[in-house]
Design an enzyme around this catalytic site. Structure first.
Site, PDB file in Angstrom:
ATOM      1  N   PRO A 155       0.841  -1.212   0.000  1.00 47.96           N
ATOM      2  CA  PRO A 155       0.000   0.000   0.000  1.00 47.96           C
ATOM      3  C   PRO A 155       0.872   1.257   0.000  1.00 47.96           C
ATOM      4  O   PRO A 155       2.099   1.163   0.060  1.00 47.96           O
ATOM      5  CB  PRO A 155      -0.750  -0.132   1.326  1.00 47.96           C
ATOM      6  N   ASN A 157       0.545   3.891   2.292  1.00 49.07           N
ATOM      7  CA  ASN A 157       0.534   4.734   3.505  1.00 49.07           C
ATOM      8  C   ASN A 157       1.853   4.725   4.278  1.00 49.07           C
ATOM      9  O   ASN A 157       2.189   5.716   4.911  1.00 49.07           O
ATOM     10  CB  ASN A 157      -0.644   4.360   4.409  1.00 49.07           C
ATOM     11  N   LYS A 180       5.676  -5.232  -5.835  1.00 53.80           N
ATOM     12  CA  LYS A 180       4.773  -4.345  -6.581  1.00 53.80           C
ATOM     13  C   LYS A 180       4.392  -3.228  -5.616  1.00 53.80           C
ATOM     14  O   LYS A 180       3.497  -3.382  -4.793  1.00 53.80           O
ATOM     15  CB  LYS A 180       3.535  -5.127  -7.034  1.00 53.80           C
ATOM     16  N   PRO A 181       5.094  -2.084  -5.693  1.00 50.51           N
ATOM     17  CA  PRO A 181       4.746  -0.987  -4.793  1.00 50.51           C
ATOM     18  C   PRO A 181       3.383  -0.412  -5.186  1.00 50.51           C
ATOM     19  O   PRO A 181       2.922  -0.622  -6.314  1.00 50.51           O
ATOM     20  CB  PRO A 181       5.836   0.053  -5.019  1.00 50.51           C
ATOM     21  N   ALA A 182       2.766   0.327  -4.280  1.00 56.19           N
ATOM     22  CA  ALA A 182       1.540   1.039  -4.649  1.00 56.19           C
ATOM     23  C   ALA A 182       1.875   2.002  -5.784  1.00 56.19           C
ATOM     24  O   ALA A 182       2.991   2.533  -5.866  1.00 56.19           O
ATOM     25  CB  ALA A 182       0.992   1.801  -3.453  1.00 56.19           C
ATOM     26  N   GLU A 183       0.904   2.250  -6.653  1.00 54.31           N
ATOM     27  CA  GLU A 183       1.157   3.090  -7.828  1.00 54.31           C
ATOM     28  C   GLU A 183       1.580   4.507  -7.434  1.00 54.31           C
ATOM     29  O   GLU A 183       2.288   5.171  -8.177  1.00 54.31           O
ATOM     30  CB  GLU A 183      -0.051   3.126  -8.766  1.00 54.31           C
ATOM     31  N   GLU A 255      -2.643  -8.576   5.031  1.00 49.47           N
ATOM     32  CA  GLU A 255      -2.728  -7.550   6.087  1.00 49.47           C
ATOM     33  C   GLU A 255      -3.686  -6.491   5.573  1.00 49.47           C
ATOM     34  O   GLU A 255      -3.338  -5.713   4.687  1.00 49.47           O
ATOM     35  CB  GLU A 255      -1.347  -6.915   6.331  1.00 49.47           C
ATOM     36  N   LEU A 256      -4.889  -6.474   6.133  1.00 48.55           N
ATOM     37  CA  LEU A 256      -5.933  -5.635   5.527  1.00 48.55           C
ATOM     38  C   LEU A 256      -6.315  -4.462   6.442  1.00 48.55           C
ATOM     39  O   LEU A 256      -5.509  -4.018   7.239  1.00 48.55           O
ATOM     40  CB  LEU A 256      -7.126  -6.523   5.178  1.00 48.55           C
ATOM     41  N   GLY A 257      -7.527  -4.000   6.304  1.00 48.43           N
ATOM     42  CA  GLY A 257      -7.910  -2.757   6.976  1.00 48.43           C
ATOM     43  C   GLY A 257      -8.349  -2.933   8.421  1.00 48.43           C
ATOM     44  O   GLY A 257      -8.229  -4.001   9.003  1.00 48.43           O
ATOM     45  N   CYS A 289      -3.515   1.634   9.139  1.00 48.19           N
ATOM     46  CA  CYS A 289      -4.437   0.484   9.224  1.00 48.19           C
ATOM     47  C   CYS A 289      -4.982   0.331  10.633  1.00 48.19           C
ATOM     48  O   CYS A 289      -6.144  -0.020  10.828  1.00 48.19           O
ATOM     49  CB  CYS A 289      -3.724  -0.784   8.788  1.00 48.19           C
ATOM     50  N   GLU A 386     -14.117   1.572   7.316  1.00 46.05           N
ATOM     51  CA  GLU A 386     -12.777   2.152   7.432  1.00 46.05           C
ATOM     52  C   GLU A 386     -12.720   3.395   6.547  1.00 46.05           C
ATOM     53  O   GLU A 386     -12.846   3.299   5.321  1.00 46.05           O
ATOM     54  CB  GLU A 386     -11.715   1.148   6.981  1.00 46.05           C
ATOM     55  N   ILE A 387     -12.545   4.558   7.165  1.00 46.46           N
ATOM     56  CA  ILE A 387     -12.532   5.812   6.398  1.00 46.46           C
ATOM     57  C   ILE A 387     -11.129   6.082   5.859  1.00 46.46           C
ATOM     58  O   ILE A 387     -10.956   6.584   4.768  1.00 46.46           O
ATOM     59  CB  ILE A 387     -13.053   6.977   7.277  1.00 46.46           C
TER      60      ILE A 387
HETATM   61  P1  NAD Z   1      -5.390  -1.079  -2.081  1.00 47.11           P
HETATM   62  O1  NAD Z   1      -5.923  -2.426  -1.750  1.00 47.11           O
HETATM   63  O2  NAD Z   1      -6.157  -0.206  -2.960  1.00 47.11           O
HETATM   64  O3  NAD Z   1      -3.959  -1.247  -2.775  1.00 47.11           O
HETATM   65  C1  NAD Z   1      -2.905  -1.954  -2.168  1.00 47.11           C
HETATM   66  C2  NAD Z   1      -2.028  -2.556  -3.231  1.00 47.11           C
HETATM   67  O4  NAD Z   1      -2.748  -3.572  -3.906  1.00 47.11           O
HETATM   68  C3  NAD Z   1      -1.584  -1.560  -4.308  1.00 47.11           C
HETATM   69  O5  NAD Z   1      -0.257  -1.852  -4.658  1.00 47.11           O
HETATM   70  C4  NAD Z   1      -2.537  -1.854  -5.446  1.00 47.11           C
HETATM   71  O6  NAD Z   1      -2.019  -1.519  -6.699  1.00 47.11           O
HETATM   72  C5  NAD Z   1      -2.711  -3.360  -5.312  1.00 47.11           C
HETATM   73  N1  NAD Z   1      -3.950  -3.908  -5.850  1.00 47.11           N
HETATM   74  C6  NAD Z   1      -5.166  -3.322  -5.893  1.00 47.11           C
HETATM   75  N2  NAD Z   1      -6.068  -4.166  -6.429  1.00 47.11           N
HETATM   76  C7  NAD Z   1      -5.401  -5.328  -6.726  1.00 47.11           C
HETATM   77  C8  NAD Z   1      -5.787  -6.569  -7.293  1.00 47.11           C
HETATM   78  N3  NAD Z   1      -7.036  -6.814  -7.668  1.00 47.11           N
HETATM   79  N4  NAD Z   1      -4.854  -7.525  -7.434  1.00 47.11           N
HETATM   80  C9  NAD Z   1      -3.586  -7.317  -7.039  1.00 47.11           C
HETATM   81  N5  NAD Z   1      -3.155  -6.137  -6.502  1.00 47.11           N
HETATM   82  C10 NAD Z   1      -4.055  -5.160  -6.336  1.00 47.11           C
HETATM   83  O7  NAD Z   1      -5.073  -0.398  -0.684  1.00 47.11           O
HETATM   84  P2  NAD Z   1      -4.427   1.027  -0.417  1.00 47.11           P
HETATM   85  O8  NAD Z   1      -5.445   2.067  -0.715  1.00 47.11           O
HETATM   86  O9  NAD Z   1      -3.099   1.147  -1.077  1.00 47.11           O
HETATM   87  O10 NAD Z   1      -4.130   0.929   1.145  1.00 47.11           O
HETATM   88  C11 NAD Z   1      -5.088   1.198   2.089  1.00 47.11           C
HETATM   89  C12 NAD Z   1      -5.560  -0.082   2.738  1.00 47.11           C
HETATM   90  O11 NAD Z   1      -4.450  -0.834   3.225  1.00 47.11           O
HETATM   91  C13 NAD Z   1      -6.418   0.194   3.950  1.00 47.11           C
HETATM   92  O12 NAD Z   1      -7.516  -0.686   3.965  1.00 47.11           O
HETATM   93  C14 NAD Z   1      -5.470  -0.092   5.105  1.00 47.11           C
HETATM   94  O13 NAD Z   1      -6.102  -0.401   6.311  1.00 47.11           O
HETATM   95  C15 NAD Z   1      -4.670  -1.229   4.566  1.00 47.11           C
HETATM   96  N6  NAD Z   1      -3.395  -1.384   5.303  1.00 47.11           N
HETATM   97  C16 NAD Z   1      -3.259  -2.442   6.172  1.00 47.11           C
HETATM   98  C17 NAD Z   1      -2.099  -2.597   6.920  1.00 47.11           C
HETATM   99  C18 NAD Z   1      -1.946  -3.751   7.892  1.00 47.11           C
HETATM  100  O14 NAD Z   1      -0.841  -3.971   8.368  1.00 47.11           O
HETATM  101  N7  NAD Z   1      -2.993  -4.495   8.212  1.00 47.11           N
HETATM  102  C19 NAD Z   1      -1.071  -1.665   6.773  1.00 47.11           C
HETATM  103  C20 NAD Z   1      -1.236  -0.599   5.896  1.00 47.11           C
HETATM  104  C21 NAD Z   1      -2.410  -0.471   5.163  1.00 47.11           C
END
Ligand code: NAD
Length: 484
Positions: A155, A157, A180-183, A255-257, A289, A386-387
């Site tokens: 992600p 953040n 694959k870093p976030a875009e 590791e999600l939201g 998160c 999750e906002i």
């Molecule tokens: P996102 O899911 O939009 O994107 C995360 C990554 O996944 C990006 O690199 C994106 O390009 C990729 N991605 C998106 N769709 C995909 C798909 N269908 N297949 C493969 N890759 C895909 O999330 P975000 O907006 O970057 O980050 C915010 C979210 O991340 C929030 O929900 C936050 O809570 C969560 N987060 C969780 C933790 C943790 O440790 N649990 C830590 C940081 C952030």
């Protein structure tokens, strides 16, 4: 001049196979400051082949755990050397003050790399007593083998920090990786890969393919030579990844939201709880998160606490973090700005009381005012969703049982914080809340030795600690007949 970023595959910077690029936008002034290669499935295939070659007879596959540990120590030292550079990269990409990554993210990344350097030499198997084989004695033991090529999807953040959690653990286990870093935030991962090359990691061990989730991310998940996807991001993307991985029985860590509760009892140390809740709500503009975005306060304290929290929120100056006195920058991107404002409007529509902030309409830049809602209930969208922005929702409770029930009435289960001076209650509540990490009168630290991860929609699997590194191995059993 605008920055020109490329993939890093097999030790070389390269363009996308079709030459396409994507722009990176500064959230403070909405201007394009960089562009990066917009990766394709062909780029992913090239990176996976490089990573696989290192595992199958490449120089990396021949290194001992001790040698992998030495390389990790060198990488940690180089990250430390480039602390300011890396902090600036991550800060600029999301409009954050560089002070936060300099003080938190980069040191945390270094500590994960150093801890993993020790784990690299602890990939131990076991000797297991058994009943033997057809009445004859046997010796059975297990060995830990690297799981293979890992796809690490990140992600935006806390880019370097979360990349380092994954990279440190998987390298300790002897795996190789395609990142694959976030875009929005490719730069620090690319720099980390270059530092690994400088440290002496063989080319192909760490590869970075920049681009979008629905192309590069998806191609990584679908590639048959990727053994595991280690993902941090939203539950929506996590679900899509899990579906693809399920088809191939690919391993996943997700590791999600979160919608983490901060439970404030009326015997809480008031100033500590206030400071902790403010921090938990607003650090990194609430784009964390584990952000403590649901504040459950015991009714007798609720009004006083809400007033103090609203005053703390109103006292935060929002703007360009490079300007003196500014404590909060913009949210990271336009979509995020619109999402946060949409939830604030929904909170108003649902009848919560707005105590600070509100819907933001800046002329330029994605700035959102720190926002506090009170008199909310757990059914409102601002309490359930999750906002991922600087918005706190205060809900009152009467009893300990009610507080636990409210905390658990959520699809998420990442973290919780309990503020109380009653020791027995602290332990009872810690046992009662269904989350991956609990902090009592403090935030659960993101220590390299502590497992981190969630349950329910907050994900599956744990990162951190030796167990986090072992999650990048398979345990193989060997049995030797001891009779001729
Ligand atoms: P996102 O899911 O939009 O994107 C995360 C990554 O996944 C990006 O690199 C994106 O390009 C990729 N991605 C998106 N769709 C995909 C798909 N269908 N297949 C493969 N890759 C895909 O999330 P975000 O907006 O970057 O980050 C915010 C979210 O991340 C929030 O929900 C936050 O809570 C969560 N987060 C969780 C933790 C943790 O440790 N649990 C830590 C940081 C952030």
């Amino acid at each position: 001049m605008s920055l020109h970023l490329q993939h890093f595959i097999a030790g070389e910077a390269t363009e996308a196979s079709d030459g396409q690029r994507m722009n990176l936008v500064n959230p403070i002034n909405e201007e394009i400051y960089a562009s990066a290669a917009q990766g394709t499935a062909a780029d992913v295939a090239r990176a996976v082949a490089a990573a696989k070659a290192q595992l199958e007879g490449g120089a990396w596959s021949k290194l001992s755990g001790l040698q992998r540990g030495q390389l990790l120590h060198k990488l940690a030292a180089l990250v430390e050397r480039d602390t300011d550079l890396l902090a600036d990269m991550d800060a600029r990409a999301i409009g954050r003050s560089p002070m936060e990554p300099r003080m938190m993210d980069v040191p945390n990344a270094i500590s994960h790399l150093r801890a993993a350097a020790g784990w690299a030499n602890q990939m131990e198997g076991r000797t297991i007593p058994t009943a033997g084989y057809m009445g004859k004695p046997t010796l059975s033991y297990t060995v830990r083998e690297p799981i293979g090529v890992v796809g690490a999807i990140l992600p935006w953040n806390a880019p370097l920090m979360i990349t380092s959690w994954k990279v440190a653990a998987l390298l300790a286990a002897g795996c190789t990786v395609v990142i694959k870093p976030a875009e929005e935030t490719p730069q620090s991962a690319l720099h980390l890969a270059r530092l690994a090359q400088e440290a002496g990691f063989p080319d192909g061990v760490i590869n970075v393919v920049t681009g979008y989730g629905n192309s590069v991310g998806r191609a990584l998940c679908e590639h048959p030579d990727v053994a595991k996807i280690s993902f941090t991001g939203s539950p929506e993307a996590g679900r899509a990844i899990q579906r693809i991985a399920g088809e191939q029985f690919k391993r996943v860590t997700l590791e999600l939201g979160g919608k983490s509760p901060q439970i404030v009892f009326d015997d809480a140390p008031f100033e500590d709880a206030l400071f902790g809740c403010t921090l938990g709500l607003f650090v990194n503009q609430g784009q964390v998160c584990a952000a403590g975005s649901r504040i459950l306060v015991q009714r007798s304290l609720a009004q006083r606490f809400a007033k103090a929290l609203a005053e703390a929120a109103a006292g935060i100056t929002v703007g360009d973090p490079s300007q003196p006195g500014v404590r909060m920058g913009p949210v990271a991107k336009k979509a995020q700005f619109e999402r946060v404002n949409r939830y604030i409007q929904q909170g108003l529509d649902e009848g919560a009381t707005l105590l600070a902030g509100g819907v933001s309409r800046p002329d330029k830049g994605w700035f959102v005012q720190p926002t506090i809602f009170a008199d909310a209930n757990n059914g409102m969208s601002i309490a359930r969703e999750e906002i991922f922005g600087p918005v706190g929702t205060i809900i009152s409770f009467d009893t300990e049982e009610e507080a636990i029930a409210l905390a658990n009435d959520s699809k998420y289960g990442l973290a919780a914080t309990v503020w109380t001076t009653n020791l027995a209650r602290a332990h009872r509540v810690a046992a009662g809340v269904k989350v991956g990490a609990v902090g009592v009168n403090c935030w659960s630290p993101l220590d390299a030795n502590l497992p981190w991860g969630g349950i329910k929609d907050s994900g599956m699997g744990r990162e951190g600690g030796l167990a986090g590194a072992l999650a990048y191995t398979e345990e193989k059993t060997v049995t030797v007949l001891l009779a001729s």
